[in-house]
Structure formats: structure tokens, C-alpha cells
Design a protein around this motif. Structure first.
Motif, short mmCIF file in Angstrom:
data_model
loop_
_atom_site.label_atom_id
_atom_site.label_comp_id
_atom_site.label_asym_id
_atom_site.label_seq_id
_atom_site.Cartn_x
_atom_site.Cartn_y
_atom_site.Cartn_z
N ILE A 1 31.54 11.64 -19.08
CA ILE A 1 32.44 10.53 -18.75
C ILE A 1 32.72 10.58 -17.25
O ILE A 1 33.24 11.56 -16.73
CB ILE A 1 33.76 10.62 -19.54
CG1 ILE A 1 33.47 10.71 -21.05
CG2 ILE A 1 34.63 9.41 -19.23
CD1 ILE A 1 34.70 11.00 -21.88
N LEU B 1 39.49 -1.54 -22.80
CA LEU B 1 38.69 -0.84 -21.80
C LEU B 1 37.39 -1.58 -21.49
O LEU B 1 36.68 -2.01 -22.40
CB LEU B 1 38.35 0.57 -22.30
CG LEU B 1 37.65 1.48 -21.28
CD1 LEU B 1 38.63 1.89 -20.19
CD2 LEU B 1 37.07 2.71 -21.98
N ARG B 2 37.08 -1.71 -20.21
CA ARG B 2 35.78 -2.24 -19.76
C ARG B 2 34.97 -1.05 -19.26
O ARG B 2 35.40 -0.33 -18.36
CB ARG B 2 35.97 -3.28 -18.67
CG ARG B 2 36.82 -4.47 -19.10
CD ARG B 2 37.04 -5.42 -17.93
NE ARG B 2 35.84 -6.18 -17.62
CZ ARG B 2 35.57 -6.70 -16.43
NH1 ARG B 2 36.39 -6.48 -15.42
NH2 ARG B 2 34.46 -7.40 -16.24
N TYR B 3 33.78 -0.88 -19.82
CA TYR B 3 33.01 0.31 -19.50
C TYR B 3 31.52 0.04 -19.68
O TYR B 3 31.09 -1.02 -20.16
CB TYR B 3 33.43 1.47 -20.42
CG TYR B 3 33.08 1.27 -21.88
CD1 TYR B 3 31.94 1.86 -22.43
CD2 TYR B 3 33.87 0.48 -22.73
CE1 TYR B 3 31.61 1.68 -23.77
CE2 TYR B 3 33.55 0.29 -24.06
CZ TYR B 3 32.41 0.89 -24.57
OH TYR B 3 32.08 0.69 -25.89
N LEU C 1 33.31 4.66 -16.54
CA LEU C 1 34.59 3.95 -16.48
C LEU C 1 34.79 3.35 -15.10
O LEU C 1 34.14 3.77 -14.12
CB LEU C 1 35.74 4.91 -16.78
CG LEU C 1 35.64 5.79 -18.03
CD1 LEU C 1 36.92 6.59 -18.21
CD2 LEU C 1 35.34 4.95 -19.27
N GLN C 2 35.67 2.39 -15.00
CA GLN C 2 36.07 1.90 -13.69
C GLN C 2 36.86 2.99 -12.99
O GLN C 2 37.53 3.81 -13.64
CB GLN C 2 36.93 0.64 -13.84
CG GLN C 2 36.22 -0.53 -14.50
CD GLN C 2 35.01 -0.98 -13.70
OE1 GLN C 2 35.14 -1.42 -12.56
NE2 GLN C 2 33.82 -0.86 -14.28
N GLU D 1 40.24 3.83 -14.02
CA GLU D 1 40.42 4.33 -15.38
C GLU D 1 40.08 5.81 -15.51
O GLU D 1 40.21 6.39 -16.59
CB GLU D 1 39.54 3.53 -16.36
CG GLU D 1 39.80 2.03 -16.39
CD GLU D 1 41.02 1.69 -17.23
OE1 GLU D 1 41.68 2.61 -17.73
OE2 GLU D 1 41.31 0.49 -17.37
N ASP E 1 27.32 -2.76 -20.86
CA ASP E 1 27.67 -2.82 -19.44
C ASP E 1 28.60 -4.01 -19.24
O ASP E 1 28.17 -5.11 -18.90
CB ASP E 1 26.41 -2.95 -18.58
CG ASP E 1 26.70 -2.86 -17.09
OD1 ASP E 1 27.82 -2.46 -16.73
OD2 ASP E 1 25.81 -3.18 -16.29
N SER F 1 27.87 2.11 -21.07
CA SER F 1 27.36 3.23 -21.84
C SER F 1 25.85 3.23 -21.74
O SER F 1 25.21 2.18 -21.86
CB SER F 1 27.80 3.12 -23.30
OG SER F 1 27.20 4.13 -24.09
N SER G 1 32.60 7.82 -13.36
CA SER G 1 32.49 6.46 -12.82
C SER G 1 31.10 6.32 -12.22
O SER G 1 30.45 7.32 -11.88
CB SER G 1 33.56 6.19 -11.76
OG SER G 1 33.31 6.95 -10.59
N LEU H 1 29.19 7.70 -20.30
CA LEU H 1 30.18 6.63 -20.28
C LEU H 1 30.68 6.45 -18.85
O LEU H 1 31.15 7.39 -18.22
CB LEU H 1 31.36 6.97 -21.20
CG LEU H 1 31.06 7.00 -22.70
CD1 LEU H 1 32.31 7.45 -23.46
CD2 LEU H 1 30.60 5.64 -23.19
#
Length: 354
Positions: A98, A29-31, A63-64, A67, A141, A33, A100, A61
């Protein structure tokens, strides 16, 4: 239990709980925080009293967009693996948001900034909301998108900055003589109320001159005390606030006006503004002629739309127009059917521009 400020507590929460958990269960996962958004801890003003509600170890968080479908799995993972307490503070998994980044920004600003911002859009953003986005701290990031957005929103564009300063001086110009006129007819409480409004405008000018987003009322004075000018200006403003007679109030106001005018001129960003108070027509009232200063500053604005807005109505941004808390959250009235309620405010500006 020793108090840990919210940013530090949330940083530990990210690195000791969230990041290892994601690495173990969602390794690819690319995220991002961070601790940004609402909350006294985001601006660094939390104390032990803050811990009694809506406070504790938490992160946002990001997310893309592709995701986002994993949100439910994330929540289940958090609820199953995060401890009940962290450094003695209870953990509420609901406080870990959570989402985007585009969805978060749309909720806070009511605008899709990936499509670009028009200068006038900035006038619809409360300074508190901007402070919440660029404040706090980013813990991770992976894509760099969050840091890029924070850089984009770090401060107002030049013409908006000038327009907001001109608008604030104009507010002073509209009321500076009224505080004295009220006192002249023995209405000291009316004079004091108007003077308090002027104090707020002077303080807002200081935030603008030092390129800081002014927070909402709870932390307005606290943040002001951290400005470079506070040590010199605060005694003058307190003298205005506590003056028992309008003449004493006038003297303190004049000193404050002249101080802030000098501070503006030292920046060298516009033609020189008058630094000395003068009489208001033939009346025994000394003023700084705030409206004339406003027009001097406005001459440096180059954007055609903002210049026209100045020529028609120098009303400033949303923080000038209202101090109603619910109205200033207008960008957060969004729902899935209608995400453009901020157009209510845009309609005001569009009408002025006609």
C-alpha cells in the motif's frame, strides 16, 4: 491443485477480496489496484516453480497522497478480513503493498516524473525496471493517474531510442574484430566469450527495434523468443554460440549482422545503414563496421544534449554501462535523507557533456 498464473490469480484476488473489502470499509476511497513491479508473474513468465517463494495472491494499492495516513488502518483491515488461503494458495498480507503512486515511482526510478523527465533521465532507468512498471495489469484506476504514467513510460522517446541503438551498434563495432582476432591466434575460448557478448548486443538491438523493454538475464532469452525476429535469428545466434572454430563463428556472426542491419533499414527511421559485411582493414576478418553504423543512426538525433553525448562518448544507458545487479538498482538506494543517489550516474553523463 491446478496452477493459476500470477496475473490471473491476483486479478481474482482484487475483484473477489480486495475491492469488496474496500467498498465495505472505505466506501469513499479513490484508489488504484494493480500487479506491477518486481516478480516473474508481472512479465508473465511465472510457472509452478515460481510459487515456492515471494509469489501468491497480491496487489499493489495506490492511494492518493492525502490518504496515506490510512495505511495502518488498511493493513489492519486486510489482516482481519482476508482469508488464509485463496484458490488453495496461502495469502501473505505483507505482499499487498500500500503506497502512493509518486512514492512508488520515486522508489523504482529515483525521479519525480510529475516534474517532467529530461531525455538523459531515461538513460538512468534499467529496462527491467521500466518493463516492471508498464507490464503486469491494472485492475482499477479511479483517477486515471496510474494508466497515464504507464502510457508516459510505455517506451523510450525517439532520440533516446536512437541513442541506445547507436550505442549498441558501437559496442558491436568495438568488439566484432576482436572475436576473430582471438580465434586467429588459437584462442577459441576467448573468441567464444567475445562472440557471446556480441550475441547479447544483437539481441538487445532486436528488443530496441521491436520497441520492447529487455528483461534482466533470467528472462532475457525467454522474452527474446517472443520477438518477431526470433524464428529467423535464433538459429544464427545458436550457431555462433556453439561454433567450435572462429571461422565457423565468423560466418554465423556475419549472417546475423546482415539480418539485423536489414531489419533496421526496413523501419526507415534513419539514413540507410550498410547491410553487407566487409573486411577489417587488410586482415582476413569480416565485420559489419558497427561503429560506422552507430554514427549513421546518431545523425538522426535532434535533442542537443543527446547529440552532444553522442559526439563525446557513445556509452548508452545504464544497461550498457554495467550488468552489475546491485548497481542497476541504484535508483532504489533511496532513503528519507537522500533520494538522489541516481545522481551518481548523472555525474558520469554530466562529465561527458563538459
Amino acid at each position: 491443485m491446478k496452477f493459476i498464473n500470477g496475473i490471473e490469480l491476483s486479478k481474482r484476488f482484487h475483484f473477489e477480496c480486495i475491492e469488496p473489502l474496500i467498498s465495505r470499509h472505505f466506501p469513499d476511497l479513490r484508489y488504484a489496484s494493480a500487479l506491477i513491479g518486481p516478480g516473474s508473474e508481472v512479465l508473465g513468465y511465472d510457472t509452478i516453480m515460481s510459487a515456492d517463494h515471494d509469489w501468491g495472491p497480491r496487489v499493489l494499492l495506490f492511494l492518493q497522497e492525502e490518504e496515506i495516513s490510512k495505511v495502518d488502518a488498511f493493513i489492519q483491515c486486510l489482516e482481519s478480513n482476508v482469508p488464509d488461503e485463496f484458490y488453495g494458495y496461502p495469502i501473505d498480507s505483507k505482499q499487498t503493498v500500500i503506497t502512493s503512486l509518486p512514492r512508488f515511482l520515486k522508489t523504482k526510478l529515483g525521479a519525480d516524473i510529475s516534474q517532467g523527465l529530461q531525455p538523459i533521465d531515461w538513460l538512468t532507468f534499467p529496462s527491467q525496471v521500466l518493463a516492471e512498471i508498464v507490464g503486469g495489469e491494472v485492475f482499477r484506476d479511479d483517477t486515471g493517474q496510474l494508466m497515464s504514467v504507464r502510457k508516459q513510460l510505455q517506451y523510450y522517446p525517439q532520440d533516446i531510442w536512437l541513442f541506445l541503438m547507436a550505442s549498441t551498434w558501437n559496442r558491436i563495432g568495438q568488439e566484432e574484430h576482436l572475436a576473430l582476432r582471438a580465434g586467429y591466434v588459437d584462442d577459441e575460448i576467448g573468441s567464444s566469450i567475445i562472440a557471446s557478448r556480441i550475441i547479447r548486443d544483437i539481441m538487445n538491438l532486436c528488443f530496441l527495434l521491436e520497441k520492447r523493454f529487455a528483461p534482466y538475464p533470467k528472462w532475457f532469452g525467454t522474452a527474446f523468443k517472443k520477438l518477431d525476429c526470433a524464428n529467423e535469428l535464433m538459429p544464427l545466434l545458436l550457431n555462433v554460440q556453439f561454433a567450435q572454430t572462429w571461422k565457423v563463428r565468423e560466418e554465423a556472426l556475419c549472417l546475423a549482422y546482415e539480418y539485423i542491419a536489414c531489419k533496421h533499414n526496413r523501419l526507415g527511421i534513419t539514413d540507410r545503414i550498410d547491410e553487407e559485411v566487409t573486411l577489417f582493414y587488410d586482415r582476413p576478418f569480416r565485420v559489419i563496421q558497427g561503429s560506422k553504423i552507430a554514427q549513421t543512426i546518431a545523425k538522426s538525433i535532434t535533442d542537443p544534449m543527446i547529440r552532444k553525448l553522442n559526439e563525446n562518448r557513445l556509452i548508452g544507458g545504464i544497461d550498457h554501462i554495467t550488468d552489475n545487479t546491485d548497481f542497476r538498482l541504484i535508483n532504489q538506494w533511496c532513503n528519507s535523507e537522500n533520494s538522489t543517489q541516481r545522481n551518481i550516474l548523472r555525474l558520469v553523463f554530466d562529465k561527458i557533456l563538459e
